[in-house]
Design a protein around this motif. Sequence first.
Motif: not given
Length: 837
Positions: A634-648, A721-728
Motif C-alpha cells: 500500500t502507498n508504495c513506489v515500484l519504478w525503474g527495476d529490471i526486467p519488470n517490477e513484479i513476478y509471481v 498520504v503520499d506514495m513511497g518512503a518520502d512524504e513531500l
Amino acid sequence: MLLLCTAVTLGQPLDTDGDGLSDFQETHKYCTNPNEADSDNDGIPDGDWNERREYTYSVRSILRFMYPFDEGALRDDFQDAIVLEQEDYYIEMEVIHYPYGTAEDSISANPNWQEDYTDMNEYLDPGITTNWDATMRVDLLSELQADGIVVGNLTDKQVVEQVSYWLLNKYTALDVFTTYYIYYPNGQPEVYPGLADAYEEEFYSHGYEVYWPIEEHFEHELLGKGMYYNKTRGTCTSTAVALTTVLRAIGIPTRMIIVIPIVDASNPSQSQLVEQRISNNHVRQVVLDWLSGAGAGFTAHTFNEVYVGNEWHRLNYSKLGQPILDEYCFGLHTHLYTFGDLSDANLAPTWGWRYGKSITSDVFGYYNPYTTMTLSDPNTKPIGPTIYVDDDAPGDPGPGNPVISDPCEEGSSLHPFDSIQEAIDASDYGDIVIVQEGTYTGLGNRDIDFRGLAITVRSTDPNNPKVVAATVMDCQGSELEPHRGFYFHNSEDTDSILDGLTITNGYVSGNWPDDSGGGIICHYASPIIKNCIVTNNTAEHHGGGIYNYNSNPTLINCMFNANSAGWNGGGMHNGPSNPNLINCIFAKNTSGSYGGGISTSSDSSPILTNCTFSGNSGSQGGAVGVRDSNALLTNCVLWGDIPNEIYVAAGDMPNITYSNVEGGYTGTGNIDSDPCFVSPDNNDYHLVCSSPCFNAGDPGFTPDPNKVDIDGEPRTRYGRVDMGADELFQIAPDFEPDGDVDFADLVVFTGQWLLEELSWDVYPQGGDGFVDFFDWAVFANSWQNTTDINDLIDFTEQWLLFGADSYCADIFPESTGDGIVNFLDFVFFANYWLLGE
C-alpha cells in the motif's frame, strides 16, 4: 505442564527470631544471626529479598528455562528464586546462588528415624516409577544384611551413605538415556507420541547386542522395582529413580531434583558472562574449569534429596551433602525443580521433545532448554542502564582493534567497550547500548547475537542520516571467511531493537541457513529494526540484505542498497515469514533468480506500507518476486527495476493498492507515472514538488502524529498520504529538497512567481515581459543599500501567480495555502532561510 508437587519438610523448621528464615539456613546459608530478626539493626528484617545477602557472598542470575518447574522447591539450602515472567513454554526467573553455603558440613544423624519419618507418606509411598512393594522390601533388607548392611542398627545418615554406595556398585550401569521420552497415561509408561524414532535411535546407538522389548526395557532403566531385580540402571535420571525406590522401601524419605549449570556450556557467549560478571576469583575459576571440559550438547543432571537428621539434604549418587559449588558438578549449578516420582515431572512433552527432535532454533538457540540472560555478584561493576561502545575511545591503546582494549573498559562513557558484542553481553533487560560514530570491524563487531535480550542497540542519533552513515559495522565477510552483521535467533521480539546503524560488507556461504542473510538474519525472531542502512552485503543463497525465516520482524525507515543474493531476494527474502515494512527503500539490489528487491515464499504474508523500489534487478521481478505467498503493498513506489517490477512464480498475485507501479498494475488507486525522484543516481529517493506521488496514497490512511516518513517528518501533511518512503515536505520549505533551505530552494520558489503586472520587470534593462528570478537578483543586489522593507513589499505584491494553488510554493497558511503565491508565503519561506530545519 506445571509440576504440582510441593516441597515440604517434616514439621515447621525452627525460626527462633521470626524473620522468615529457618535457624538452619541462617547459620549455614545466609550467615545471619538466627536469634536476631534484624542482624545489622538497619530496620530491615533479615528475611528481606536483598537483606539476606548482606553477610555472605552470592551470585545473581536471570535464567530462562523450559517447563516444568516448582517455584516452592527452588528455595533450598543453596539458592533462592523468584519468578519474573511466565510465557507459553518457558519461565524467566531470578536466582540467587549461595556458593559458600555449609549445609553439607552440618548433616546430623537421627537414630530414631524409623519412628520419626513414618508419616512422610508423600516421599515414602511407591509411585509409578518408584514402584517398590512389600515383597521387594523384604528381599532388599535380606540382601543388604547378607552384604553386611543391617539397616535396623544404623542411623538415617549411615543408611543413606552405605546403601547408596552399595547400589551403585551392585547395579550395572547402562549408557542409555530414554527416560525423558516416556509419559504415563493412565498410570502406565509409554513412549510419547512422535518420539518413537528418537527412542529407538537412542537405544540402538549404544550397540547393545540384545534389544529388549519396550516393556522389558522399562524394567531395566525406568521402573525402580525392575531395576532392583535386574540390577541395572541407566544414566543420572534412571539412577535417581533407582535410589529413590530403594531408599523409600527401606523407610528413608526421598525425592528427586534436576539441576543445570549456571550457564549453557554449548553457547560460547555464556562463558563470557562468567568471565566478565563474576568478580570472585575462586568461584569464577571453578565455573570456567568445568566449562573448559564440558563441550557442547545436552546438559542436565538428576539426583536425589533425602531426609536425614530431620532436614532435607542432597544425595548425588553416593555423595551425601552435594554442595552447589563443585568443579565436577557443573562448577556452579542451579536447582530447577523437584519431584517425588519421575511421572510427576511430565518431561516428555517439553525437555524430551526438544532433546529427541534436536531443536536448537527456538528461544534458547543452542542445545539446552535454558539460557542465562545475565550474571552478577556484589562486586560486579555496575553498567546499565546505558552502555557505551567506541572503537577509538581516548583510553583505548588499540583504536579500531577490539582485541586491544582499554584496561579499565567497563561500558561507561569514559571507558566504553570497543566491541558491540561485549556491550550486549554486559547488558541487562531494558538497557540501551549506544554505539559511537566510527567503523567497527573484527571480533565482536560482526555476527552479533542479541541473546534474546530486550535491549536497544543504537547509534548516537538514529534519526540523523549523517550519524547513521558514520556508524558503520564493516563485517569484512568473504567467501573464505564468511561474516554477517546481526544474527537474531533467540526469539527476540519487539522489545529487542536495532536502531540507526550501517551494516556493510557481509558475506555468507555454506549450508543453510548460514548461506542466507548477508547483512542480517532473523531465525525464529521478530525484533524491530529501524533507521538502518544495509548495503553491499552478499548471500550465496537467499536474502543479500536480510533473510527472515519463521520470523516477523518490523522494519521502519531502513534502506537496503546494493545487496546481492545468488538465488532470491537481493535486498530481502522471506520464507516463511510475515515482516512488517514501513518507509523502507530497496535500491540497486540484485538477485540471481527472482525478486531483486524483495522475494517472498512458503506462505509468507509480508506487509509493505510506503516503501520505495528502484534500480533493483533479478531474472524476474526486479522489485518484488512472489511464490505461494500473500504480499500486501500500500502507498508504495515500484519504478525503474529490471526486467519488470513484479513476478509471481506461483500462487496469487500480490495485493497492491494506491501505489505507483511502472507498467501499470490492477488495483485500487494505482498509477503508472514517473515518480520524479530527486536523484536516484545518488540514492536520493525524495520526491520533487511535481511528483505524481504527492497526495496520491490511500485516502483512508489515518493521520497519526507517530506516523512519519523516512526523514522523520509527519505523514499526511496536506490531507492525504503520499506514495513511497518520502512524504513531500513543503512547509520547511525545502523545495529541492536536500535537507536545508538555501539558494536552490529560492530558485524553485521564485520560478513560480510570475506576474502580469510588470512595474518591477527590471531585467534586462527595459524588462523582458515578466517578473522572475532575474529581476529578483537585481533587487537582491541592492538589498538594504537603496531598498528597504517597504520596497520589498511593493515588489512581492506584484509577484502573484496565475493558478498558484497547483504549486508547492503556496505555503501560507501552513499545510493548506490560500491559492496564491504572495508576500505572506515569502515571509514564511524567509523564516526558514538557511536554517536547514
